[in-house]
Motif scaffolding. Structure first.
Motif, PDB file in Angstrom:
ATOM      1  N   VAL A   4      39.920  41.140  38.888  1.00 29.50           N
ATOM      2  CA  VAL A   4      40.901  40.134  39.300  1.00 29.50           C
ATOM      3  C   VAL A   4      40.608  39.742  40.742  1.00 29.50           C
ATOM      4  CG1 VAL A   4      43.351  39.624  39.607  1.00 29.50           C
ATOM      5  CG2 VAL A   4      42.593  41.045  37.680  1.00 29.50           C
ATOM      6  N   SER A   5      40.461  38.436  40.959  1.00 26.21           N
ATOM      7  CA  SER A   5      40.102  37.892  42.274  1.00 26.21           C
ATOM      8  C   SER A   5      41.321  37.305  42.973  1.00 26.21           C
ATOM      9  CB  SER A   5      39.064  36.782  42.118  1.00 26.21           C
ATOM     10  OG  SER A   5      37.901  37.270  41.505  1.00 26.21           O
ATOM     11  N   SER A   6      41.235  37.276  44.288  1.00 28.32           N
ATOM     12  CA  SER A   6      42.323  36.695  45.076  1.00 28.32           C
ATOM     13  C   SER A   6      42.378  35.187  44.864  1.00 28.32           C
ATOM     14  CB  SER A   6      42.132  36.997  46.563  1.00 28.32           C
ATOM     15  OG  SER A   6      43.217  36.451  47.295  1.00 28.32           O
ATOM     16  N   ARG A  97      37.314  31.722  36.656  1.00 28.96           N
ATOM     17  CA  ARG A  97      37.664  32.400  37.903  1.00 28.96           C
ATOM     18  C   ARG A  97      37.213  31.528  39.073  1.00 28.96           C
ATOM     19  NH1 ARG A  97      37.805  37.687  38.244  1.00 28.96           N
ATOM     20  NH2 ARG A  97      36.336  37.877  36.513  1.00 28.96           N
ATOM     21  N   GLY A  98      38.109  31.323  40.037  1.00 35.29           N
ATOM     22  CA  GLY A  98      37.786  30.512  41.208  1.00 35.29           C
ATOM     23  C   GLY A  98      38.088  29.041  41.066  1.00 35.29           C
ATOM     24  N   GLN A  99      38.496  28.612  39.874  1.00 34.38           N
ATOM     25  CA  GLN A  99      38.832  27.193  39.672  1.00 34.38           C
ATOM     26  C   GLN A  99      40.178  26.883  40.333  1.00 34.38           C
ATOM     27  OE1 GLN A  99      38.653  25.910  35.569  1.00 34.38           O
ATOM     28  NE2 GLN A  99      39.958  24.134  35.948  1.00 34.38           N
ATOM     29  N   PRO A 100      40.278  25.804  41.110  1.00 33.03           N
ATOM     30  CA  PRO A 100      41.560  25.425  41.707  1.00 33.03           C
ATOM     31  C   PRO A 100      42.590  25.064  40.628  1.00 33.03           C
ATOM     32  CG  PRO A 100      39.742  24.313  42.813  1.00 33.03           C
ATOM     33  CD  PRO A 100      39.180  24.938  41.564  1.00 33.03           C
ATOM     34  N   LEU A 101      43.803  25.638  40.762  1.00 32.42           N
ATOM     35  CA  LEU A 101      44.859  25.399  39.780  1.00 32.42           C
ATOM     36  C   LEU A 101      46.059  24.657  40.362  1.00 32.42           C
ATOM     37  CD1 LEU A 101      44.912  28.844  37.922  1.00 32.42           C
ATOM     38  CD2 LEU A 101      43.459  26.858  37.488  1.00 32.42           C
ATOM     39  N   VAL A 102      46.393  24.963  41.628  1.00 31.74           N
ATOM     40  CA  VAL A 102      47.551  24.338  42.277  1.00 31.74           C
ATOM     41  C   VAL A 102      47.192  24.066  43.740  1.00 31.74           C
ATOM     42  CG1 VAL A 102      49.986  24.619  42.964  1.00 31.74           C
ATOM     43  CG2 VAL A 102      49.186  25.636  40.823  1.00 31.74           C
ATOM     44  N   GLU A 138      42.049  41.864  55.071  1.00 34.30           N
ATOM     45  CA  GLU A 138      41.842  40.417  54.984  1.00 34.30           C
ATOM     46  C   GLU A 138      40.998  40.111  53.749  1.00 34.30           C
ATOM     47  OE1 GLU A 138      43.295  38.177  57.108  1.00 34.30           O
ATOM     48  OE2 GLU A 138      44.230  39.943  58.020  1.00 34.30           O
ATOM     49  N   VAL A 139      41.364  39.048  53.034  1.00 34.27           N
ATOM     50  CA  VAL A 139      40.594  38.624  51.868  1.00 34.27           C
ATOM     51  C   VAL A 139      40.341  37.123  51.947  1.00 34.27           C
ATOM     52  CG1 VAL A 139      41.415  40.458  50.325  1.00 34.27           C
ATOM     53  CG2 VAL A 139      42.671  38.302  50.435  1.00 34.27           C
ATOM     54  N   LYS A 140      39.236  36.731  51.352  1.00 31.33           N
ATOM     55  CA  LYS A 140      38.937  35.313  51.178  1.00 31.33           C
ATOM     56  C   LYS A 140      39.316  34.960  49.735  1.00 31.33           C
ATOM     57  CE  LYS A 140      34.508  35.537  52.296  1.00 31.33           C
ATOM     58  NZ  LYS A 140      34.140  36.869  52.748  1.00 31.33           N
ATOM     59  N   ALA A 141      39.609  33.714  49.488  1.00 29.41           N
ATOM     60  CA  ALA A 141      39.864  33.270  48.120  1.00 29.41           C
ATOM     61  C   ALA A 141      38.630  33.612  47.288  1.00 29.41           C
ATOM     62  CB  ALA A 141      40.151  31.784  48.086  1.00 29.41           C
ATOM     63  N   GLY A 142      38.837  34.276  46.164  1.00 29.93           N
ATOM     64  CA  GLY A 142      37.733  34.661  45.292  1.00 29.93           C
ATOM     65  C   GLY A 142      37.288  36.106  45.449  1.00 29.93           C
ATOM     66  N   ASP A 143      37.714  36.787  46.531  1.00 28.43           N
ATOM     67  CA  ASP A 143      37.375  38.209  46.690  1.00 28.43           C
ATOM     68  C   ASP A 143      38.085  39.041  45.629  1.00 28.43           C
ATOM     69  OD1 ASP A 143      35.907  37.631  48.972  1.00 28.43           O
ATOM     70  OD2 ASP A 143      37.302  38.621  50.371  1.00 28.43           O
ATOM     71  N   GLN A 144      37.460  40.122  45.185  1.00 26.82           N
ATOM     72  CA  GLN A 144      38.094  41.041  44.237  1.00 26.82           C
ATOM     73  C   GLN A 144      39.305  41.693  44.893  1.00 26.82           C
ATOM     74  OE1 GLN A 144      35.607  43.973  42.145  1.00 26.82           O
ATOM     75  NE2 GLN A 144      37.116  45.496  42.716  1.00 26.82           N
TER      76      GLN A 144
END
Length: 149
Positions: A4-6, A97-102, A138-144
């Protein structure tokens, strides 16, 4: 096992830090939460799957193993009636995974008096079924942010 990714960039803070007892008590499932950066952004799909629930403030993606992952964009944001949220997909869509949704702006949510903290929950997961849960980093979008066994 599901990775599961951020869905967002920010700080992983853990569910116990969420200012809502339903999430902080893991009543809908275990997971973590992201305190997002305060800038316009897109919430990304945390897994590959199908959108089974889609609201401006929250969405659930069901992966191929039958795991539902809930992302809730802020706390009590349902009270904003969709204002400030732009849906980029619909219920029933297949996403990656990683696709923009909102598209949304956490700073606007905060300005409206709501918490922008975003729980990411493994719905109805059994205790102990998650591993490597991100907290206090700290996490980036897409990080586990966790593994679902």
């Amino acid at each position: 096992m599901t990775v599961v990714s951020s869905p967002l960039a920010g700080r992983a803070i853990g569910l116990s830090s969420v200012p809502d007892p339903v999430f902080s008590g893991a009543m809908v499932g275990p997971g973590t939460a992201i305190d997002p950066v305060r800038e316009p952004s897109e919430a990304l799909s945390p897994v590959d799957g199908v959108i089974v629930s889609m609201h401006p403030h929250a969405f659930v993606v069901l992966d191929g193993e039958g795991h539902g992952v809930l992302t809730h964009l802020g706390i009590d944001t349902v009270q904003l009636n969709g204002e400030g949220f732009e849906l980029l997909v619909s219920k029933g869509d297949t996403v990656t995974r990683g696709q923009p949704l909102v598209r949304w702006n956490p700073a606007d949510v905060e300005a409206a008096g709501k918490s922008p903290i975003c729980p990411v929950v493994a719905l109805e997961a059994s205790p102990g079924s998650l591993g490597q849960v991100a907290e206090d980093l700290e996490v980036k979008a897409g990080d586990q942010i966790f593994l679902w066994h």
